[in-house]
Design a protein around this motif. Sequence first.
Motif, PDB file in Angstrom:
ATOM      1  N   ALA A 278       0.841  -1.188   0.000  1.00 16.75           N
ATOM      2  CA  ALA A 278       0.000   0.000   0.000  1.00 16.75           C
ATOM      3  C   ALA A 278       0.880   1.241   0.000  1.00 16.75           C
ATOM      4  O   ALA A 278       1.694   1.436   0.897  1.00 16.75           O
ATOM      5  N   LEU A 279       0.727   2.076  -1.016  1.00 16.69           N
ATOM      6  CA  LEU A 279       1.411   3.370  -1.014  1.00 16.69           C
ATOM      7  C   LEU A 279       0.706   4.272  -0.004  1.00 16.69           C
ATOM      8  O   LEU A 279      -0.495   4.159   0.218  1.00 16.69           O
ATOM      9  N   THR A 280       1.459   5.201   0.581  1.00 17.82           N
ATOM     10  CA  THR A 280       0.802   6.178   1.445  1.00 17.82           C
ATOM     11  C   THR A 280       0.343   7.339   0.575  1.00 17.82           C
ATOM     12  O   THR A 280       0.879   7.569  -0.508  1.00 17.82           O
ATOM     13  N   ILE A 281      -0.609   8.070   1.091  1.00 14.46           N
ATOM     14  CA  ILE A 281      -1.121   9.212   0.339  1.00 14.46           C
ATOM     15  C   ILE A 281      -0.005  10.258   0.145  1.00 14.46           C
ATOM     16  O   ILE A 281       0.064  10.914  -0.905  1.00 14.46           O
ATOM     17  N   ASP A 282       0.902  10.359   1.125  1.00 15.69           N
ATOM     18  CA  ASP A 282       2.031  11.297   0.975  1.00 15.69           C
ATOM     19  C   ASP A 282       2.974  10.879  -0.153  1.00 15.69           C
ATOM     20  O   ASP A 282       3.434  11.716  -0.925  1.00 15.69           O
ATOM     21  N   GLU A 283       3.249   9.583  -0.233  1.00 15.20           N
ATOM     22  CA  GLU A 283       4.098   9.097  -1.335  1.00 15.20           C
ATOM     23  C   GLU A 283       3.478   9.450  -2.686  1.00 15.20           C
ATOM     24  O   GLU A 283       4.184   9.770  -3.649  1.00 15.20           O
ATOM     25  N   ILE A 284       2.158   9.358  -2.747  1.00 15.28           N
ATOM     26  CA  ILE A 284       1.477   9.630  -4.011  1.00 15.28           C
ATOM     27  C   ILE A 284       1.524  11.113  -4.364  1.00 15.28           C
ATOM     28  O   ILE A 284       1.889  11.487  -5.480  1.00 15.28           O
ATOM     29  N   LEU A 285       1.201  11.959  -3.392  1.00 13.13           N
ATOM     30  CA  LEU A 285       1.196  13.405  -3.666  1.00 13.13           C
ATOM     31  C   LEU A 285       2.609  13.895  -3.973  1.00 13.13           C
ATOM     32  O   LEU A 285       2.825  14.611  -4.959  1.00 13.13           O
ATOM     33  N   ASP A 286       3.586  13.468  -3.158  1.00 15.40           N
ATOM     34  CA  ASP A 286       4.976  13.879  -3.399  1.00 15.40           C
ATOM     35  C   ASP A 286       5.470  13.287  -4.717  1.00 15.40           C
ATOM     36  O   ASP A 286       6.162  13.965  -5.478  1.00 15.40           O
ATOM     37  N   GLY A 287       5.092  12.027  -4.962  1.00 12.73           N
ATOM     38  CA  GLY A 287       5.527  11.353  -6.191  1.00 12.73           C
ATOM     39  C   GLY A 287       4.991  12.030  -7.438  1.00 12.73           C
ATOM     40  O   GLY A 287       5.690  12.143  -8.449  1.00 12.73           O
ATOM     41  N   ALA A 288       3.757  12.516  -7.350  1.00 10.64           N
ATOM     42  CA  ALA A 288       3.166  13.194  -8.514  1.00 10.64           C
ATOM     43  C   ALA A 288       3.923  14.500  -8.776  1.00 10.64           C
ATOM     44  O   ALA A 288       4.160  14.871  -9.927  1.00 10.64           O
ATOM     45  N   GLU A 289       4.346  15.174  -7.699  1.00 13.65           N
ATOM     46  CA  GLU A 289       5.056  16.450  -7.857  1.00 13.65           C
ATOM     47  C   GLU A 289       6.508  16.251  -8.285  1.00 13.65           C
ATOM     48  O   GLU A 289       7.041  17.014  -9.083  1.00 13.65           O
ATOM     49  N   SER A 290       7.138  15.208  -7.779  1.00 17.99           N
ATOM     50  CA  SER A 290       8.564  14.992  -8.100  1.00 17.99           C
ATOM     51  C   SER A 290       8.755  14.239  -9.413  1.00 17.99           C
ATOM     52  O   SER A 290       9.870  14.173  -9.927  1.00 17.99           O
ATOM     53  N   GLY A 291       7.670  13.637  -9.924  1.00 18.72           N
ATOM     54  CA  GLY A 291       7.806  12.878 -11.163  1.00 18.72           C
ATOM     55  C   GLY A 291       8.110  11.401 -10.943  1.00 18.72           C
ATOM     56  O   GLY A 291       8.263  10.637 -11.900  1.00 18.72           O
TER      57      GLY A 291
END
Length: 354
Positions: A278-291
């Motif tokens: 399970a990804l965390t919601i933070d990983e997803i939001l940060d991941g979307a911003e960092s690429g």
Amino acid sequence: MEIQVLPVETPKTPRSDESGLVFGKEFTNRMFVMTYDKGKGWHSPCIKPYGPFQLDPAALVLHYAQEIFEGLKAFRRPDGSIALFRPRDNFERFNRSAARMCMPELDVDFCLKALRQLLELEQEWVPHSAGTSLYIRPTMIATEPVLGVKPADQYLFYIILSPVAAYYKGGLNPVKIWVSDEYVRVAPGGTGEAKTGGNYASSLYASTLAAAKGYDQVLWLDGIERKYVEEVGSMNICFLYDGKIVTSPLKGTILNGITRRSILTLVKEMGYEIEERALTIDEILDGAESGRLVEAFGTGTAAVVSPVGQLTYRDRTVQLGNNQAGELTMKLYDTLTGIQYGRLPDAHNWVELL
Ligand SMILES: *Cc1c(COP(=O)(O)O)cnc(C)c1O
């Protein structure tokens, strides 16, 4: 068991204008019905005209939601033949849902035989236009009329059929997702892995709030920390993250999707590494911003894949893929629908012709 077939007195004909199809609003002429009584087992299988049931107002399903269902599709192929996609998997999952809800299991081979016989009779209802299909809804309800809370002694199993439009009219449209940080779909130990009506009833409130704010779907977080991503709407969710495929693990809180399973097989063959975590919601939001997060998509029978274009969590919104379906999402859609409609070879024997 011999399946009794009753005549249809006033048959309807399928609409000629298939572009007017709406999901789940029209049904075919016939349905399959079978009854269960404790001590007697399943009996009286019958294919009869589609129509309302006689149900006692005290029937347990109406009070305590002892109900399960499945969803699969029949596809019309260019040569006119009709294909089912992994139908055995659906009836096996139906039995796992039944066990979780204290309902009687069914003989999978018999269900497949009954479905085939029903489809033979209703084959003109499998639409022909690109992307359309005949949606199949097996269902079981508790019919015993008693108000005490307990597993019923009587059940009804039925299969109804509904011709449905192509999910995507022009290309795969990315959806806008609202992350629910207050309401949860299920909790560990709950019924998240069962396809049971109550899970959907309890999801309506958050979906309604999301819709009122202009979002298409809700992203569900785990029931304890509200931090780990579980599902999107009534679909499983997959991410292309750091070049790997990441998807929530089957730990009892998410539905064990047949599309999810098929996609995981395909991406493995394409050479991707898979992480079931399970990804965390933070990983997803940060991941979307960092690429690091390149693509996200829901998976399920209705849409096959549904690209996520935007995610909002509290006051933070991130975009994915410039409002276009990602390359991998598109490729998976083309591959899976290609296998279903017979445009591509079926290397895994997923398809069963009628
Ligand atoms: C049915 C369903 C899915 C998808 O399952 P498929 O077998 O791929 O159609 C995913 N999540 C939920 C909650 C579902 O009800």
